[in-house]
Scaffold this motif. Structure first.
Motif, PDB file in Angstrom:
ATOM      1  N   GLU A 230     -15.787 101.095  97.430  1.00 35.47           N
ATOM      2  CA  GLU A 230     -16.895 101.330  98.339  1.00 35.47           C
ATOM      3  C   GLU A 230     -17.493  99.966  98.620  1.00 35.47           C
ATOM      4  O   GLU A 230     -17.382  99.081  97.793  1.00 35.47           O
ATOM      5  CB  GLU A 230     -17.953 102.229  97.699  1.00 35.47           C
ATOM      6  CG  GLU A 230     -17.727 103.700  97.949  1.00 35.47           C
ATOM      7  CD  GLU A 230     -18.715 104.531  97.164  1.00 35.47           C
ATOM      8  OE1 GLU A 230     -19.919 104.309  97.303  1.00 35.47           O
ATOM      9  OE2 GLU A 230     -18.261 105.397  96.387  1.00 35.47           O
ATOM     10  N   SER A 231     -18.121  99.808  99.747  1.00 33.82           N
ATOM     11  CA  SER A 231     -18.690  98.493 100.048  1.00 33.82           C
ATOM     12  C   SER A 231     -19.988  98.354  99.261  1.00 33.82           C
ATOM     13  O   SER A 231     -21.015  98.863  99.663  1.00 33.82           O
ATOM     14  CB  SER A 231     -18.972  98.356 101.533  1.00 33.82           C
ATOM     15  OG  SER A 231     -17.806  98.617 102.243  1.00 33.82           O
TER      16      SER A 231
ATOM     17  N   SER B 258     -24.448 102.910 108.324  1.00 34.13           N
ATOM     18  CA  SER B 258     -23.654 104.084 107.982  1.00 34.13           C
ATOM     19  C   SER B 258     -22.491 103.628 107.106  1.00 34.13           C
ATOM     20  O   SER B 258     -22.227 102.430 106.973  1.00 34.13           O
ATOM     21  CB  SER B 258     -23.118 104.742 109.244  1.00 34.13           C
ATOM     22  OG  SER B 258     -22.087 103.935 109.785  1.00 34.13           O
ATOM     23  N   LYS B 259     -21.802 104.595 106.521  1.00 34.77           N
ATOM     24  CA  LYS B 259     -20.736 104.237 105.592  1.00 34.77           C
ATOM     25  C   LYS B 259     -19.650 103.398 106.267  1.00 34.77           C
ATOM     26  O   LYS B 259     -19.163 102.417 105.719  1.00 34.77           O
ATOM     27  CB  LYS B 259     -20.124 105.504 105.005  1.00 34.77           C
ATOM     28  CG  LYS B 259     -19.342 105.187 103.753  1.00 34.77           C
ATOM     29  CD  LYS B 259     -18.707 106.396 103.123  1.00 34.77           C
ATOM     30  CE  LYS B 259     -17.856 105.934 101.950  1.00 34.77           C
ATOM     31  NZ  LYS B 259     -16.864 106.907 101.561  1.00 34.77           N
TER      32      LYS B 259
ATOM     33  N   ALA C 122     -20.844  99.913 106.815  1.00 40.04           N
ATOM     34  CA  ALA C 122     -20.832  99.180 105.541  1.00 40.04           C
ATOM     35  C   ALA C 122     -19.405  98.757 105.195  1.00 40.04           C
ATOM     36  O   ALA C 122     -19.166  97.666 104.679  1.00 40.04           O
ATOM     37  CB  ALA C 122     -21.415 100.046 104.437  1.00 40.04           C
ATOM     38  N   ARG C 123     -18.477  99.648 105.517  1.00 41.30           N
ATOM     39  CA  ARG C 123     -17.066  99.361 105.243  1.00 41.30           C
ATOM     40  C   ARG C 123     -16.615  98.143 106.044  1.00 41.30           C
ATOM     41  O   ARG C 123     -15.861  97.297 105.575  1.00 41.30           O
ATOM     42  CB  ARG C 123     -16.259 100.589 105.673  1.00 41.30           C
ATOM     43  CG  ARG C 123     -15.028 100.823 104.881  1.00 41.30           C
ATOM     44  CD  ARG C 123     -15.344 101.268 103.485  1.00 41.30           C
ATOM     45  NE  ARG C 123     -14.172 101.112 102.651  1.00 41.30           N
ATOM     46  CZ  ARG C 123     -14.174 100.454 101.515  1.00 41.30           C
ATOM     47  NH1 ARG C 123     -15.276  99.896 101.078  1.00 41.30           N
ATOM     48  NH2 ARG C 123     -13.085 100.341 100.798  1.00 41.30           N
TER      49      ARG C 123
ATOM     50  N   GLY D 129     -14.237 106.386 105.238  1.00 41.01           N
ATOM     51  CA  GLY D 129     -15.494 106.318 105.955  1.00 41.01           C
ATOM     52  C   GLY D 129     -15.393 105.671 107.316  1.00 41.01           C
ATOM     53  O   GLY D 129     -16.382 105.578 108.026  1.00 41.01           O
TER      54      GLY D 129
END
Lengths: 459, 410
Positions: free
Chosen positions: B89-90, B141-142, B145-146, B169
């Motif tokens: 995950e970031s 948002s995810k 962030a990714r 994501g």
């Protein structure tokens, strides 16, 4: 170093933007000026200033201490818990550099905030008299007894070991059993020593007590010296006041073989003071001999008094003289707080290196409180039974030695009575608290952090 | 030959406080990943993929065995300087904005401020976050962030890129973009370790894969070798006349082969990208990431404004490829094409929503060497799989869309 600094600036950003530091800053920014007006002390200008400096600096120190603990722990544990550490340790930076960066960031933040808040406290202290109605006398007193840094000379405790031993030998076993029931030899010796010492500081009616001081370095002979004293009496007079004739100067010039009288003046005064309270004699500094010698004599005048006058062992008498400015003293007081903060930053880093956030906070708060009350804790162990006390000496006391002693080096203890805090004292604190204890904690933190697993166990 | 990543009997055992209930997260793992290879580490959840990566990077200590990365210890700054890592995950500092985030990581790499500035702008452009770069990352948002997570993994222009579930994501465009990026990076001589359970992603880009289960390698090898069905043949053609089809049917009947004739389905990914591009054409406002199908100039092409950077990039590449100036030169002519091509492509996309054009976004230009041909093969396989999903028998003669140049034999 560039990488350490990158982590440090990020830590400062974190503290500021996550509103941890902001809360403390706002609190202090509001409280400090308000206290300038609400702290009145005993109503006099001096009391007012003393109260403000004491509360203001204590509050600053307390809140910054808590801030340091919280930020130094949060910045490490949050990175581990929210796993930003994954992206940081996998960069070309050593783990110890990360911790160093975090601690450096916290210290830089501390320095900035300390400059800000100590500046506010100093500013209010310096400007307060201008906005307050006070008599000329009060202002004079403030100048002499507050806006200054006075060195303190305390007469050394008398060496009474031989007398104590002699007395002890004279005591028969029966005497011992009746006078000192259930006491070890050590405890009897302690009691005897205290009694003998107090005897040396007691003046029966018609008797002189003389204290001698060497190396009194007065900056300016036109200034004043202060003899600060507290009476104790064997029989309290009805008005709780006793008389005393005081002489301050160099008595050697009147002795035979001296070069001749009149080299330095001798100050003399007979006065009446309330017992068990502190009083100060203001003496012109010119009474000090050129070689720094000074004698203070007290005479218990026969017709006026009918009681023995004692000067308590710990704080019965001392000579104060101006040795530095208030500003210099204040600066050192602020640096003393900084030493404390640096120590706490290292402590926080250590706790965070192996504990989770809440546990680490608890751990540090306990140490902080213990450090703040270390004197009390040490004293409370002193009343233990001898056998237990021996165990204590080798266990608890050893640990206590490792703990910080914040109360022993409390900056307000110097600023309120305008005591000189010497650079050497500050250096000693910096050496012990920062260079030895702090670095020890930091080294331990670096070691633990370098070898622990940073990732969580996920299967 | 030195492996980019090598694990020797790597084992990680998790035990509880009392040392009981032992779980073999990774069990005697032996992996060899060659330089300039896109290697896929596959496996269901909890099969030890992430644990392996964490041991490679020194976040976990192996119970037994060794993990070598670029010939050394992953915690050694000399080694980690050449690694880009995107965790599963970031994990970002919520209080920093995108630009500050990249600047921070750039500083951890000891990059000077000028280099940082150039790279940050290029990366922000590439991941489509330039417009929101001054917003705190915590508000992303995810998928956004990714993207920023990917950007931080590329800031040092790594020789080895470790991507843990890079496409989770992300919208399909972002997914496509990452896959294209991986291929472009491989072209530039970089090694990529891709860890995923999204099989389609892995299949599209990886040269070799290993499938983990229970911490052990269950299967390992070249994607082509593992997936090739030697008993089947696929023919893909442009639209042909009915007469031609019936003649082919006749021939196949003579051969006694089972066959099927259909028009192939468009991939959902293709369709999605087409739809979004149409929406972009109508200038529908979005607060999210700007979806571009462009690959950033930063790592692929060395566009004109990126000359300094490109030099930096090629010098770091040269550690692996012997002829360093030649490399730069050799890359240039080939790579002058894609940015312009991409721009053309984008404008074409925005003009007309013709479906097959999106296919071209994927790196299937004819001039690219072996990997790309392999890619084509994989496409064929993928299409077949898609068809399988549609409950059609696998053997087929297909009528491909007119502009799809891809054809493959499997």
């Amino acid at each position: 170093m560039r990488r350490v600094w990158a982590v440090a600036t990020n830590t400062i950003r974190q503290a500021m933007r996550m509103k941890v530091a902001a809360v403390f800053i706002v609190l202090l920014l509001v409280l400090l000026p308000v206290m300038g007006f609400t702290a009145t002390g005993d109503g006099t200008l001096k009391g007012r200033l003393q109260t403000f400096v004491s509360y203001g600096l204590s509050l600053t120190s307390l809140l910054l201490s808590l801030l340091t603990i919280i930020v130094s722990i949060y910045t490490v544990t949050s990175d581990i818990e929210h796993r930003q550490i994954y992206t940081v340790v996998t960069k070309p930076i050593r783990r110890y550099q990360i911790i160093l960066g975090k601690v450096l960031g916290v210290i830089v933040l501390d320095v900035a905030l300390l400059v800000l808040f100590a500046g506010i406290v100093y500013g209010v202290t310096a400007w307060l008299p201008k906005f307050v109605n006070a008599t000329q006398e009060e202002r004079q007193a403030v100048d002499n007894e507050f806006y200054t840094a006075r060195a303190s000379l305390v007469p050394p405790l008398a060496d009474v070991q031989k007398e104590v031993e002699a007395t002890y030998r004279k005591l028969s076993k029966e005497d011992l059993a009746t006078i000192y029931p259930n006491m070890s030899q050590e405890e009897v010796f302690k009691q005897l020593t205290n009694r003998k010492r107090l005897e040396k500081r007691a003046a029966a009616v018609g008797q002189w007590l003389v204290w001698e001081f060497h190396n009194v370095k007065v900056r300016d002979p036109n200034q004043s010296l202060f003899v600060r004293f507290k009476y104790d009496v064997s029989v309290t007079p009805q008005d709780e006041q006793v008389y005393g004739r005081w002489q301050v100067g160099d008595p050697r010039q009147f002795q035979q073989g001296a070069q001749g009288p009149g080299q330095t003046p001798v100050w003399e005064q007979t006065r009446k003071d309330i017992v068990r309270k502190f009083h100060e004699l203001e003496v012109p500094a010119s009474v000090v001999a050129k070689d720094g010698y000074l004698a203070v004599g007290f005479y218990n005048p026969p017709p006026l008094n009918d009681t023995v006058v004692l000067f308590p062992l710990d704080d019965g008498l001392e000579v104060l003289y101006k040795a530095d400015t208030f500003a210099g003293n204040f600066l050192r007081a602020a640096l003393l707080i900084l030493c404390r903060l640096v120590f706490l930053a290292c402590l926080g880093a250590l706790a965070a290196s192996f504990l989770s956030f809440p546990v680490a906070i608890l751990f540090c708060i306990v140490i902080f409180v213990t450090g703040t009350a270390s004197g009390f804790i040490v004293d409370s162990f002193g009343y233990m039974d001898q056998n237990i006390s021996r165990i204590y000496t080798y266990t608890v006391q050893a640990i206590l030695q490792l703990l910080p002693q914040f109360d022993k080096y409390n900056p307000t203890k110097f600023l309120v009575p305008a005591r000189l805090m010497t650079w050497s004292l500050l250096g000693e604190v910096a050496l012990v608290m920062v260079m030895i204890k702090g670095l020890l904690l930091l080294a331990l933190a670096l070691l633990i952090f370098s070898f622990r697993e940073l990732a969580k166990v996920v299967v | 030959m030195e492996y980019a990543i090598e694990t020797i009997g790597l084992t990680k055992i998790f035990s509880d406080w009392w040392g009981r209930a032992r779980v073999y997260a990774v069990d005697d793992l032996n992996l060899q990943i060659l330089p300039n290879e896109v290697f896929g580490l596959l496996g269901p959840n909890g099969s030890g993929k992430t644990t392996t990566i964490k041991m490679l990077l020194g976040l976990l200590h192996p119970t037994k065995g060794h993990a070598l990365i670029l010939g050394g210890d992953g915690t050694d700054p000399k080694i980690s300087k050449r690694i880009g890592f995107l965790p599963e995950e970031s994990y970002l500092y919520r209080f920093l904005n995108a630009r500050e985030t990249l600047d921070f990581y750039g500083r951890l790499f000891g990059l000077d401020s000028k280099t940082r500035q150039v790279r940050i702008e290029a990366l922000l452009e590439m991941v489509g976050l330039k417009a929101v770069a001054s917003r705190p990352v915590g508000t992303y948002s995810k998928g956004m962030a990714r993207r920023i997570g990917l950007a931080q993994a590329l800031i040092n222009d790594p020789d080895l890129l470790i991507l843990d579930e890079p496409t989770t994501g992300l919208d399909p465009i972002g997914t496509r973009q990452i896959k294209d990026l991986i291929l472009k990076l491989a072209e530039r001589g970089k090694t990529v370790l891709l860890c995923s359970h999204l099989l389609a992603d892995v299949e599209d880009v990886c040269h070799r894969i290993a499938i983990l289960y229970g911490g052990k390698v269950q299967a390992q090898g070249r994607v082509k070798d593992l997936l090739q069905q030697t008993n089947k043949t696929q023919i893909v053609t442009d639209t042909v006349s009915d007469a031609a089809v019936s003649r082919i049917r006749q021939i196949l009947s003579d051969e006694h082969a089972e066959y099927e004739v259909t028009a192939p389905m468009e991939k959902l990914e293709t369709f999605f990208i087409k739809t979004v591009v149409e929406a972009q054409q109508q200038a529908t406002p979005t607060s999210g990431a700007v979806s571009t199908t462009q690959i950033g100039d930063f790592l692929t092409a060395g566009g004109r404004q990126e000359n300094i950077l490109d030099k930096l990039v090629s010098t770091s590449v040269s550690e692996k490829t012997p002829a360093e100036p030649v490399q730069t030169e050799a890359v240039q002519p080939r790579e002058v094409v894609p940015p312009t091509a991409n721009k053309d492509l984008l404008s074409k996309l925005t003009q007309a929503g013709a479906s097959p054009q999106t296919e071209r976004v994927s790196p299937t230009p004819v001039e690219t060497p072996s990997e790309v041909r392999q890619e084509e093969v994989k496409k064929g396989v993928l299409d077949k799989l898609t068809k399988n999903d549609a409950a059609n028998p696998p053997s087929a003669i297909r009528h491909p869309p007119s502009k799809d140049g891809g054809s493959g034999h499997a």
